[in-house]
Design a protein around this motif. Structure first.
Motif, PDB file in Angstrom:
ATOM      1  N   ASP A  30      -7.085  -5.406  -0.564  1.00  0.00           N
ATOM      2  CA  ASP A  30      -8.032  -4.498  -1.196  1.00  0.00           C
ATOM      3  C   ASP A  30      -7.695  -4.300  -2.655  1.00  0.00           C
ATOM      4  OD1 ASP A  30      -6.586  -1.444   0.197  1.00  0.00           O
ATOM      5  OD2 ASP A  30      -5.817  -2.857  -1.236  1.00  0.00           O
ATOM      6  N   GLY A  31      -6.806  -5.107  -3.182  1.00  0.00           N
ATOM      7  CA  GLY A  31      -6.427  -5.003  -4.582  1.00  0.00           C
ATOM      8  C   GLY A  31      -5.331  -3.996  -4.823  1.00  0.00           C
ATOM      9  N   ALA A  32      -4.960  -3.238  -3.786  1.00  0.00           N
ATOM     10  CA  ALA A  32      -3.896  -2.256  -3.956  1.00  0.00           C
ATOM     11  C   ALA A  32      -2.599  -2.985  -4.232  1.00  0.00           C
ATOM     12  CB  ALA A  32      -3.754  -1.404  -2.698  1.00  0.00           C
ATOM     13  N   SER A  33      -1.792  -2.400  -5.061  1.00  0.00           N
ATOM     14  CA  SER A  33      -0.524  -3.018  -5.403  1.00  0.00           C
ATOM     15  C   SER A  33       0.601  -2.131  -4.941  1.00  0.00           C
ATOM     16  CB  SER A  33      -0.439  -3.230  -6.915  1.00  0.00           C
ATOM     17  OG  SER A  33       0.788  -3.787  -7.251  1.00  0.00           O
ATOM     18  N   SER A  34       1.636  -2.749  -4.484  1.00  0.00           N
ATOM     19  CA  SER A  34       2.793  -2.006  -4.019  1.00  0.00           C
ATOM     20  C   SER A  34       4.022  -2.826  -4.313  1.00  0.00           C
ATOM     21  CB  SER A  34       2.683  -1.769  -2.514  1.00  0.00           C
ATOM     22  OG  SER A  34       3.884  -1.283  -2.005  1.00  0.00           O
ATOM     23  N   SER A  35       5.052  -2.188  -4.771  1.00  0.00           N
ATOM     24  CA  SER A  35       6.308  -2.890  -4.980  1.00  0.00           C
ATOM     25  C   SER A  35       7.074  -2.896  -3.685  1.00  0.00           C
ATOM     26  CB  SER A  35       7.137  -2.191  -6.055  1.00  0.00           C
ATOM     27  OG  SER A  35       6.473  -2.239  -7.286  1.00  0.00           O
ATOM     28  N   PRO A  36       7.582  -4.054  -3.271  1.00  0.00           N
ATOM     29  CA  PRO A  36       8.363  -4.078  -2.048  1.00  0.00           C
ATOM     30  C   PRO A  36       9.671  -3.330  -2.248  1.00  0.00           C
ATOM     31  CG  PRO A  36       8.410  -6.225  -3.130  1.00  0.00           C
ATOM     32  CD  PRO A  36       7.468  -5.354  -3.903  1.00  0.00           C
ATOM     33  N   PRO A  37      10.227  -2.803  -1.159  1.00  0.00           N
ATOM     34  CA  PRO A  37      11.504  -2.129  -1.284  1.00  0.00           C
ATOM     35  C   PRO A  37      12.560  -3.112  -1.760  1.00  0.00           C
ATOM     36  CG  PRO A  37      10.872  -2.375   1.033  1.00  0.00           C
ATOM     37  CD  PRO A  37       9.736  -2.868   0.192  1.00  0.00           C
ATOM     38  N   ASP A  38      13.621  -2.568  -2.316  1.00  0.00           N
ATOM     39  CA  ASP A  38      14.699  -3.418  -2.796  1.00  0.00           C
ATOM     40  C   ASP A  38      15.268  -4.196  -1.634  1.00  0.00           C
ATOM     41  OD1 ASP A  38      18.073  -3.133  -3.591  1.00  0.00           O
ATOM     42  OD2 ASP A  38      16.657  -4.319  -4.751  1.00  0.00           O
ATOM     43  N   SER A  39      15.250  -5.504  -1.756  1.00  0.00           N
ATOM     44  CA  SER A  39      15.833  -6.341  -0.717  1.00  0.00           C
ATOM     45  C   SER A  39      16.468  -7.540  -1.383  1.00  0.00           C
ATOM     46  CB  SER A  39      14.772  -6.779   0.294  1.00  0.00           C
ATOM     47  OG  SER A  39      13.725  -7.451  -0.360  1.00  0.00           O
ATOM     48  N   SER A  40      17.666  -7.821  -0.972  1.00  0.00           N
ATOM     49  CA  SER A  40      18.366  -8.942  -1.572  1.00  0.00           C
ATOM     50  C   SER A  40      18.461 -10.074  -0.569  1.00  0.00           C
ATOM     51  CB  SER A  40      19.768  -8.504  -1.995  1.00  0.00           C
ATOM     52  OG  SER A  40      20.494  -8.099  -0.862  1.00  0.00           O
ATOM     53  N   PRO A  41      18.626 -11.296  -1.051  1.00  0.00           N
ATOM     54  CA  PRO A  41      18.743 -12.426  -0.141  1.00  0.00           C
ATOM     55  C   PRO A  41      20.110 -12.462   0.519  1.00  0.00           C
ATOM     56  CG  PRO A  41      18.902 -13.180  -2.405  1.00  0.00           C
ATOM     57  CD  PRO A  41      18.602 -11.700  -2.437  1.00  0.00           C
ATOM     58  N   GLY A 152       8.103  -4.183   4.448  1.00  0.00           N
ATOM     59  CA  GLY A 152       7.491  -2.913   4.091  1.00  0.00           C
ATOM     60  C   GLY A 152       6.381  -3.006   3.063  1.00  0.00           C
ATOM     61  N   VAL A 153       5.970  -4.209   2.661  1.00  0.00           N
ATOM     62  CA  VAL A 153       4.904  -4.326   1.663  1.00  0.00           C
ATOM     63  C   VAL A 153       3.658  -3.612   2.182  1.00  0.00           C
ATOM     64  CG1 VAL A 153       3.324  -5.923   0.492  1.00  0.00           C
ATOM     65  CG2 VAL A 153       5.772  -6.422   0.568  1.00  0.00           C
ATOM     66  N   ASN A 154       3.135  -2.728   1.360  1.00  0.00           N
ATOM     67  CA  ASN A 154       1.955  -1.912   1.679  1.00  0.00           C
ATOM     68  C   ASN A 154       2.067  -1.189   3.023  1.00  0.00           C
ATOM     69  OD1 ASN A 154       0.688  -2.503  -0.740  1.00  0.00           O
ATOM     70  ND2 ASN A 154      -0.277  -4.317   0.088  1.00  0.00           N
ATOM     71  N   ASP A 155       3.276  -0.984   3.484  1.00  0.00           N
ATOM     72  CA  ASP A 155       3.538  -0.312   4.764  1.00  0.00           C
ATOM     73  C   ASP A 155       2.824  -0.972   5.940  1.00  0.00           C
ATOM     74  OD1 ASP A 155       5.303   1.630   3.757  1.00  0.00           O
ATOM     75  OD2 ASP A 155       3.616   2.867   3.085  1.00  0.00           O
TER      76      ASP A 155
END
Length: 169
Positions: A30-41, A152-155
């Motif tokens: 829907d065009g909504a933007s969300s920053s993913p939670p901090d996650s490291s490889p 958790g992107v966009n919950d």
């Protein structure tokens, strides 16, 4: 130096665009933007670290033990899917950001995964792997084995436990 900054800015812009998929069933976002939670490889396959013949296996991560593919790439479930469905709710642009996890086998091989593994037909005729009835996806923003940037992107996007249950953020 400017070239490095420009490349970094372009990569950041791409990541933000990819993270925007929230799961509309017709457009995939829907065009909504969300920053993913901090996650490291930081996830490491639980076996010897080599790729596996298994379609799905386990890896240790900062989120706990998670399900990955045979190359160690994290797989995700989508809250907008219906558990046990025969079709994916991720379509259109959503699929560009969240490619499906496929197999050539009617019965995918697993290593350590205890949830029920099966397949459904994708719109393009491929076999999409499901875990406990949840269609599985990759995140285009994950670039290496163990990346969990889609968590958790966009919950609505989640990694899964060995039993096929979502691991919340």
């Amino acid at each position: 130096m400017r070239i490095r900054h420009a490349a970094g800015a372009a990569a950041l812009a791409l990541m933000l665009a990819l993270a925007g998929c929230s799961g509309s069933t017709t457009t995939g976002g829907d065009g909504a933007s969300s920053s993913p939670p901090d996650s490291s490889p930081s996830a490491e396959p639980t076996d010897d670290g080599m790729s596996s013949d298994a379609a799905l296996m386990l890896a240790e991560s900062s989120l706990g033990t998670i399900v990955v593919d045979g190359e160690g790439m994290t797989v995700y479930m989508f809250d907008n899917d219906t558990q046990g469905t025969a079709t994916s709710a991720c379509t259109g642009q959503c699929l560009a950001n969240w490619p499906i996890v496929t197999t050539d086998s009617a019965t995918p091989v697993v290593d350590g995964v205890t949830g029920e593994v099966a397949t459904i037909d994708s719109p393009d005729g491929k076999k999409q792997i499901t875990l406990n009835g949840w269609p599985l996806y990759y995140f285009a923003g994950d670039s290496a084995a163990g990346d969990t940037a889609g968590q958790g992107v966009n919950d609505v996007w989640w990694v899964l436990s060995p039993a096929g249950e979502k691991i919340g953020g």
